[in-house]
Design an enzyme around this catalytic site. Structure first.
Site, PDB file in Angstrom:
ATOM      1  N   GLY A  28       0.827  -1.208   0.000  1.00  0.00           N
ATOM      2  CA  GLY A  28       0.000   0.000   0.000  1.00  0.00           C
ATOM      3  C   GLY A  28       0.858   1.253   0.000  1.00  0.00           C
ATOM      4  O   GLY A  28       2.021   1.217  -0.401  1.00  0.00           O
ATOM      5  N   ALA A  29       0.251   2.381   0.439  1.00  0.00           N
ATOM      6  CA  ALA A  29       0.909   3.699   0.363  1.00  0.00           C
ATOM      7  C   ALA A  29       1.405   3.902  -1.073  1.00  0.00           C
ATOM      8  O   ALA A  29       2.567   4.270  -1.306  1.00  0.00           O
ATOM      9  CB  ALA A  29       2.050   3.814   1.381  1.00  0.00           C
ATOM     10  N   HIS A  34       4.832   2.582  -7.772  1.00  0.00           N
ATOM     11  CA  HIS A  34       3.870   1.475  -7.890  1.00  0.00           C
ATOM     12  C   HIS A  34       3.056   1.614  -9.183  1.00  0.00           C
ATOM     13  O   HIS A  34       2.733   0.620  -9.834  1.00  0.00           O
ATOM     14  CB  HIS A  34       2.894   1.475  -6.709  1.00  0.00           C
ATOM     15  CG  HIS A  34       3.528   1.224  -5.382  1.00  0.00           C
ATOM     16  ND1 HIS A  34       3.642   2.195  -4.419  1.00  0.00           N
ATOM     17  CD2 HIS A  34       4.087   0.107  -4.862  1.00  0.00           C
ATOM     18  CE1 HIS A  34       4.238   1.686  -3.349  1.00  0.00           C
ATOM     19  NE2 HIS A  34       4.524   0.426  -3.597  1.00  0.00           N
ATOM     20  N   GLY A 144       9.627  -4.046  -8.426  1.00  0.00           N
ATOM     21  CA  GLY A 144      10.490  -2.915  -8.746  1.00  0.00           C
ATOM     22  C   GLY A 144      11.947  -3.250  -8.491  1.00  0.00           C
ATOM     23  O   GLY A 144      12.272  -3.987  -7.551  1.00  0.00           O
ATOM     24  N   SER A 182       9.890   6.017  -2.689  1.00  0.00           N
ATOM     25  CA  SER A 182       9.721   5.009  -1.641  1.00  0.00           C
ATOM     26  C   SER A 182       8.596   5.481  -0.732  1.00  0.00           C
ATOM     27  O   SER A 182       8.455   6.684  -0.482  1.00  0.00           O
ATOM     28  CB  SER A 182      11.017   4.892  -0.828  1.00  0.00           C
ATOM     29  OG  SER A 182      10.751   4.267   0.417  1.00  0.00           O
ATOM     30  N   SER A 183       7.817   4.525  -0.234  1.00  0.00           N
ATOM     31  CA  SER A 183       6.742   4.908   0.694  1.00  0.00           C
ATOM     32  C   SER A 183       7.325   5.557   1.944  1.00  0.00           C
ATOM     33  O   SER A 183       6.649   6.319   2.630  1.00  0.00           O
ATOM     34  CB  SER A 183       5.931   3.672   1.087  1.00  0.00           C
ATOM     35  OG  SER A 183       5.407   3.074  -0.076  1.00  0.00           O
TER      36      SER A 183
END
Ligand code: PAF
Length: 278
Positions: A28-29, A34, A144, A182-183
């Site tokens: 998520g995030a 993504h 990724g 990056s989250s």
């Protein structure tokens, strides 16, 4: 139309899908990195599933599992905009109805670099990836290159355990200033973000080098300089490894390597990498 749900909804969706299925596993995030994975999945498969699950097995006791960013509504909004077919959003108890007794071991490759800094992390990643592959039954899964060691391990997982899923890798997506998406970037203050740019700067320094030894030295020098200038910056590692094995490149190495970097900026641990071929 995007639908979402837990195991029961996933099973219903999966049995109704014709053609090839791609899975984009996430915690998520969701961000533009993504979205690049989703776009790639849409190119190569007839139907796309995204999983959103913050996997406790891959977090150490002192890590950020509790404060890991969670915003399911925002994630679903992105998946709808990107025309994802199904978003798998299992509850914790659906994935782990009890403490698992049997898990996947990431072996030697799971104990070096990120694995040394985060003991058990890759066992947790490979365990949940195996479960996601069993539940979603994708033909292909898209990962990724940002998490280079995770990617190399997932490739070994599918090969060594004959999981029958093709792994597709998407290059790192960077912001305009060069920081890899990056989250965890959302934890950084403005100042910390500027300091974190030492990571892409180290990669640029390494790219300019002619030999593997010079590339690693250039990256280490760049990061050591940042560490001297900024007390809140500390280097974890900066090493050139063979891409498929994560063994340090021996002197005179020729072939596919990856420069792997990790650093702490304030309370946030960041990683970055660059594939380099010699
Ligand atoms: O890369 C991630 O977000 C996670 O490690 C993954 C692959 C979704 C497993 O939890």
């Amino acid at each position: 139309m995007t639908t979402h749900g837990g195991r029961a909804e996933l099973a219903g969706w999966r049995s109704s899908v014709a053609g090839t299925v791609a899975l984009v596993p996430t915690m998520g995030a969701l961000h533009d990195g993504h979205r690049r994975l989703i776009a790639r999945a849409k190119q190569i498969a007839d139907a796309v599933a995204v999983s959103v699950f913050v996997n406790p097995l891959q977090f150490g006791p002192d890590e950020d599992f509790d404060r890991y960013p969670r915003d399911l509504e925002a994630d679903l909004e992105i998946c709808r905009a990107d025309e994802v077919d199904f978003v798998f959003t299992p509850e914790l108890a659906e994935m782990y109805p009890r403490e698992p007794e049997v898990t996947v071991s990431a072996g030697r490759m799971g104990t070096v670099f990120e694995g040394a800094a985060r003991p058990g992390h890759f066992d947790g990643v490979l365990t949940v990836v195996t479960k996601l592959f069993r539940l979603v039954r994708p033909d292909v899964a898209v990962f990724g290159q940002k998490d280079a060691q995770q990617l190399a391990l997932v490739e070994r997982l599918t090969a060594d355990l004959d999981l029958g899923v093709t792994i597709d890798a998407v290059p790192i997506v960077r912001d305009a200033d060069g920081l890899a998406l990056s989250s965890r970037n959302r934890y950084l203050s403005d100042d910390e973000r500027r300091i974190a740019l030492a990571l892409p700067a180290a990669i640029e320094a390494a790219r300019a080098a002619a030999t593997p030894e010079e590339a690693q030295d250039a990256a280490r020098r760049a990061l050591a300089g940042a560490q001297r200038r900024h007390p809140e910056f500390s280097v974890g590692y900066a090493t050139l490894v063979e891409r498929a094995t994560f063994i340090e490149c021996p002197p005179g190495f020729r072939g596919d390597a990856v420069l792997v970097l990790a650093a702490r900026v304030g309370a946030t641990r960041l990683i970055d990498n660059a594939p380099l071929t010699f």
